[in-house]
Design a protein around this motif. Sequence first.
Motif, short mmCIF file in Angstrom:
data_model
loop_
_atom_site.label_atom_id
_atom_site.label_comp_id
_atom_site.label_asym_id
_atom_site.label_seq_id
_atom_site.Cartn_x
_atom_site.Cartn_y
_atom_site.Cartn_z
N MET A 39 0.83 -1.20 0.00
CA MET A 39 0.00 0.00 0.00
C MET A 39 0.87 1.25 0.00
SD MET A 39 -3.15 1.09 0.24
CE MET A 39 -4.17 2.35 0.87
N ARG A 40 1.83 1.33 0.95
CA ARG A 40 2.69 2.50 1.03
C ARG A 40 3.54 2.61 -0.23
NH1 ARG A 40 7.00 3.27 5.79
NH2 ARG A 40 7.92 1.55 4.68
N SER A 41 4.01 1.47 -0.74
CA SER A 41 4.84 1.51 -1.95
C SER A 41 4.02 2.01 -3.14
CB SER A 41 5.45 0.14 -2.25
OG SER A 41 4.45 -0.80 -2.55
N ASP A 42 2.73 1.71 -3.18
CA ASP A 42 1.86 2.23 -4.25
C ASP A 42 1.77 3.75 -4.18
OD1 ASP A 42 1.35 -0.34 -5.12
OD2 ASP A 42 -0.57 -0.50 -4.07
N MET A 43 1.69 4.28 -2.97
CA MET A 43 1.62 5.73 -2.80
C MET A 43 2.95 6.38 -3.19
SD MET A 43 -0.77 6.35 0.55
CE MET A 43 0.09 5.25 1.66
N LEU A 44 4.07 5.72 -2.86
CA LEU A 44 5.38 6.24 -3.25
C LEU A 44 5.53 6.24 -4.77
CD1 LEU A 44 7.68 4.53 -0.60
CD2 LEU A 44 7.00 6.94 -0.68
N VAL A 45 5.10 5.17 -5.41
CA VAL A 45 5.16 5.10 -6.88
C VAL A 45 4.28 6.19 -7.49
CG1 VAL A 45 4.56 3.70 -8.90
CG2 VAL A 45 5.80 2.67 -7.00
N SER A 46 3.15 6.47 -6.86
CA SER A 46 2.27 7.53 -7.35
C SER A 46 2.97 8.89 -7.30
CB SER A 46 0.98 7.56 -6.53
OG SER A 46 0.15 8.62 -6.93
N VAL A 47 3.67 9.17 -6.20
CA VAL A 47 4.41 10.43 -6.08
C VAL A 47 5.50 10.50 -7.15
CG1 VAL A 47 5.98 11.77 -4.61
CG2 VAL A 47 3.93 10.73 -3.62
N LEU A 48 6.21 9.38 -7.36
CA LEU A 48 7.27 9.35 -8.37
C LEU A 48 6.71 9.51 -9.78
CD1 LEU A 48 9.51 6.46 -7.00
CD2 LEU A 48 9.90 8.92 -6.83
N SER A 49 5.57 8.90 -10.04
CA SER A 49 4.94 9.04 -11.36
C SER A 49 4.50 10.48 -11.61
CB SER A 49 3.73 8.10 -11.48
OG SER A 49 4.14 6.77 -11.43
N ASP A 50 3.94 11.10 -10.57
CA ASP A 50 3.56 12.51 -10.69
C ASP A 50 4.78 13.38 -10.95
OD1 ASP A 50 0.93 11.82 -10.20
OD2 ASP A 50 0.92 12.51 -8.12
N LEU A 51 5.87 13.10 -10.25
CA LEU A 51 7.11 13.85 -10.45
C LEU A 51 7.61 13.68 -11.88
CD1 LEU A 51 9.57 15.48 -9.47
CD2 LEU A 51 10.55 13.33 -8.66
N SER A 52 7.65 12.46 -12.36
CA SER A 52 8.11 12.20 -13.73
C SER A 52 7.21 12.86 -14.76
CB SER A 52 8.16 10.69 -13.99
OG SER A 52 9.13 10.09 -13.17
N GLY A 53 5.93 12.97 -14.44
CA GLY A 53 4.98 13.61 -15.35
C GLY A 53 5.08 15.12 -15.40
N THR A 54 5.76 15.73 -14.42
CA THR A 54 5.85 17.19 -14.38
C THR A 54 6.81 17.73 -15.44
OG1 THR A 54 7.59 17.19 -12.70
CG2 THR A 54 5.30 17.36 -11.92
N SER A 55 7.76 16.89 -15.87
CA SER A 55 8.75 17.35 -16.84
C SER A 55 9.17 16.21 -17.75
CB SER A 55 9.98 17.90 -16.10
OG SER A 55 11.02 18.16 -17.02
N ALA A 56 9.21 16.47 -19.02
CA ALA A 56 9.69 15.48 -19.97
C ALA A 56 11.19 15.26 -19.83
CB ALA A 56 9.36 15.92 -21.40
N ASP A 57 11.86 16.15 -19.10
CA ASP A 57 13.30 16.05 -18.89
C ASP A 57 13.68 15.01 -17.84
OD1 ASP A 57 13.84 18.01 -20.79
OD2 ASP A 57 13.76 19.63 -19.31
N ILE A 58 12.72 14.59 -17.02
CA ILE A 58 12.98 13.58 -15.99
C ILE A 58 12.86 12.20 -16.63
CG2 ILE A 58 12.20 12.57 -13.82
CD1 ILE A 58 11.35 15.38 -12.95
N GLU A 59 13.96 11.45 -16.57
CA GLU A 59 14.01 10.14 -17.20
C GLU A 59 13.75 8.99 -16.23
OE1 GLU A 59 17.09 10.72 -20.80
OE2 GLU A 59 18.01 10.65 -18.81
N ALA A 60 14.05 9.19 -14.95
CA ALA A 60 13.89 8.13 -13.96
C ALA A 60 13.85 8.74 -12.57
CB ALA A 60 15.05 7.15 -14.06
N ALA A 61 13.23 8.01 -11.63
CA ALA A 61 13.17 8.47 -10.25
C ALA A 61 13.03 7.26 -9.34
CB ALA A 61 12.01 9.43 -10.04
#
Length: 120
Positions: A1-23
């Motif tokens: 459950m917590r890992s799903d929320m962490l992945v969600s934050v990372l996905s949101d971060l990656s979606g904020t900029s096309a320049d972000i390749e990995a997180a």
Amino acid sequence: MRSDMLVSVLSDLSGTSADIEAAGVISTDGLMMASVLPNSMDEDRVGAMSAAMLSLGDRTAQELARGELEQVLIKGDTGYVLMTHAGKEAVLTVMAKPNAKLGLIFLDVKRAAGSIAELL
């Protein structure tokens, strides 16, 4: 459950900029807690390198009287690696393209690190 929320934050971060390749969110001992990495990247290697570099950055800032470490930035000819604390027990690592707009990425990473710290 917590890992799903962490992945969600990372996905949101990656979606904020096309320049972000990995997180990834890595424990301070180098274990990957959650990631949004391309298949070509080894999670274990990213985790170990991130923990080692952040530990070295902490020690350097302390020994050279630079105060509390905020982030570690590595620039290579094919891009950037940015590491920052996300709470006391985790590291947020972001990889960005070489032409990335760093000011915006710094802002987005700071916000994401705060969200991750709250989840942990």
